[in-house]
Design a protein around this motif. Sequence first.
Motif, mmCIF file in Angstrom:
data_model
loop_
_atom_site.group_PDB
_atom_site.id
_atom_site.type_symbol
_atom_site.label_atom_id
_atom_site.label_comp_id
_atom_site.label_asym_id
_atom_site.label_seq_id
_atom_site.Cartn_x
_atom_site.Cartn_y
_atom_site.Cartn_z
ATOM 1 N N PHE A 1 12.405 11.690 7.071
ATOM 2 C CA PHE A 1 12.943 10.603 7.901
ATOM 3 C C PHE A 1 14.326 10.269 7.391
ATOM 4 N N PRO B 1 17.103 7.666 8.422
ATOM 5 C CA PRO B 1 17.338 6.535 9.324
ATOM 6 C C PRO B 1 18.641 6.653 10.111
ATOM 7 N N PRO C 1 9.594 8.757 11.538
ATOM 8 C CA PRO C 1 9.260 9.806 10.565
ATOM 9 C C PRO C 1 8.438 10.918 11.202
ATOM 10 N N PRO D 1 6.376 8.956 1.380
ATOM 11 C CA PRO D 1 6.960 7.956 0.482
ATOM 12 C C PRO D 1 5.920 6.874 0.187
ATOM 13 N N MET D 2 6.108 6.156 -0.911
ATOM 14 C CA MET D 2 5.177 5.073 -1.265
ATOM 15 C C MET D 2 5.127 4.048 -0.144
ATOM 16 N N ASP D 3 3.936 3.479 0.069
ATOM 17 C CA ASP D 3 3.774 2.435 1.084
ATOM 18 C C ASP D 3 4.476 1.154 0.669
ATOM 19 N N ASN D 4 4.773 0.359 1.627
ATOM 20 C CA ASN D 4 5.196 -1.033 1.444
ATOM 21 C C ASN D 4 6.556 -1.212 0.794
ATOM 22 N N PHE D 5 7.316 -0.128 0.673
ATOM 23 C CA PHE D 5 8.721 -0.218 0.293
ATOM 24 C C PHE D 5 9.519 0.422 1.421
ATOM 25 N N GLU D 6 10.679 -0.142 1.724
ATOM 26 C CA GLU D 6 11.485 0.411 2.801
ATOM 27 C C GLU D 6 11.930 1.819 2.449
ATOM 28 N N ILE D 7 11.921 2.675 3.455
ATOM 29 C CA ILE D 7 12.307 4.072 3.226
ATOM 30 C C ILE D 7 13.825 4.192 3.355
ATOM 31 N N VAL D 8 14.434 4.776 2.332
ATOM 32 C CA VAL D 8 15.878 5.033 2.380
ATOM 33 C C VAL D 8 16.106 6.382 3.067
ATOM 34 N N THR E 1 12.431 5.540 -1.664
ATOM 35 C CA THR E 1 12.207 4.184 -1.155
ATOM 36 C C THR E 1 13.126 3.196 -1.853
ATOM 37 N N VAL F 1 0.085 -6.824 -0.807
ATOM 38 C CA VAL F 1 1.490 -6.469 -0.569
ATOM 39 C C VAL F 1 1.674 -5.866 0.816
ATOM 40 N N ALA F 2 0.609 -5.265 1.334
ATOM 41 C CA ALA F 2 0.696 -4.637 2.667
ATOM 42 C C ALA F 2 1.072 -5.643 3.752
ATOM 43 N N ALA G 1 4.806 -10.434 2.172
ATOM 44 C CA ALA G 1 6.106 -10.068 1.599
ATOM 45 C C ALA G 1 6.489 -10.970 0.428
#
Lengths: 116, 262, 154
Positions: free
Chosen positions: B12, B14, B20, B92-99, B104, B164-165, B168
């Motif tokens: 992905f 952006p 994605p 990518p790890m969940d719950n972090f914004e994807i760069v 992330t 965390v899901a 925030a």
Amino acid sequence: MRESRLMVIQYATALIAVVLVSFHLLMQGVLVSYSTAISYQQILSIYGNALYAGFLEVLLIVVLVHGFNGVRIILHELRQAVAWAKWVDVGTVAAIVLSVAYGTRTIVLAVFGVQS
Amino acid sequence: MTRDISLRVQRFDPSKDRKPADKEYRVPWRQGMTVLDALLYARDYQDHSIALRFSCRQASCGSCAMKVNGRARLACYTQVDELGSDSIVVRPMDNFEIVKDLVTDLGSFFEKHKQVTPHLVRADDSEQDNPTGEYVMKPEALEEILQFTYCIKCGICTSSCPTVATDAKFPGPQALAQAYRYLADERDEGGDLRVSALDDVHGVWRCHFAGTCSALCPKGVDPAMGIQLLRRHVLAGKGPRGPGEGAKEFARSGTGTGSEST
Amino acid sequence: MGQQESKAEKNRRGVAGWLNPIHLNVERWGYVFQRVTGLAILAYVIGHLGDTSFFVGGPFGTGPSQSSWTGISAIVENSFGHLILVLLVLVLVFHGTNGVRLVLAELGLIIGRPSAIEYPYRPKSLGRLQKYLFWAAVVFALLGALWTGMILFG
């Protein structure tokens, strides 16, 4: 109210509810047979016992406080907007008050109401 | 015996992609291959545009945390053979914004760590500004906090946390475990401030002991234990020691042999 | 940095993030079941407040009424209603027993103490005692549901 105080209430109502709900279930089919337990005459005689009516009132309050506080927690985790947080808290108190009031009404009328 | 691994990587960008999508790479297996090895092979020989973070390759830095076959892990610390399948899906790890791709944005993660004041706090600031010696700390006192100091801030625990899901504002297992690490440190005197900050609708009470943080932590930190032990102090409304009650300085004498100041 | 942040995909899992425990530890399954059973119990309790009020004639009643009670019993006392009761006992017993496990764990009583750790790392907080309590909750729930089924359908 501080969140730690609310959690003490949640823990306390949880442990009390385990005892009270267990007794309530046992009275609905183990200590008393199920068909007797749900009969009109049996229920009428139960409400004639002030101790048992009191037990039902405490059960009502404990279960509803615990349940609606649990929903409050889930809703606070779901969204964090300021307005949402405020209405979740207001809604929780309202839900507890209204449901306890309705249940208490049933108990009060069962004890003191006019039989028809 | 050689065989190929199917490596499906979530791609992905952006700046170009609307959403994605997975892309598959065939990677020749070799003995001892880690998921990171497989990714680097795909990047080096098949698709130079795969974005991923890695550094130490030995589970010390925490950079390569990502989701492998449904669970967050360190890619360098996960052998292909231990997955029990020749089909590997990397996200990518969940719950972090994807760069981009597997990278992330951990900015909010580090911010939450900073918010728990992750350093010793003393009632007398001048001790830290003008130290005269080290603090005394018995081995038993060190054992109370040692495992929590092993945190490498990889983000796996926080990424896997169910709270965390959706929440925030929840600090997450890493920050809360570090809050306990400093609270329990007998040199620290900032306990009261720490606990009051965590006694919040989005604070320590939003942990529900799902335990995934401890189950997946690659360094054995056991953040779930730290968080449950932290709760007692938040419940009490105060830290374990007040101003002036922390471990004292070990004042050095002029001859170089130390003597206890108290 | 700001531009990059605004374009980064928001990757928060949402409700699916806490509802789906696949591939994860057994305590995570306990967490999901505790939430789901809690909501189910609350839904039942609200309905129960409604049906028990028919003992006193319903929302507009004035006191004990045999005809009103007979009427509501005719609606709820059937195989489907009894099945609901069996499921209710299943979720109630699980929620209560697992709840006791959670109270003990969250007060730090069954999660062990910090210590010097060695590889392979086995988190003490996920140790045997609290796992046994979880499985006890499952077993008690199944036994309670079985017993209720025997009482209502036997």
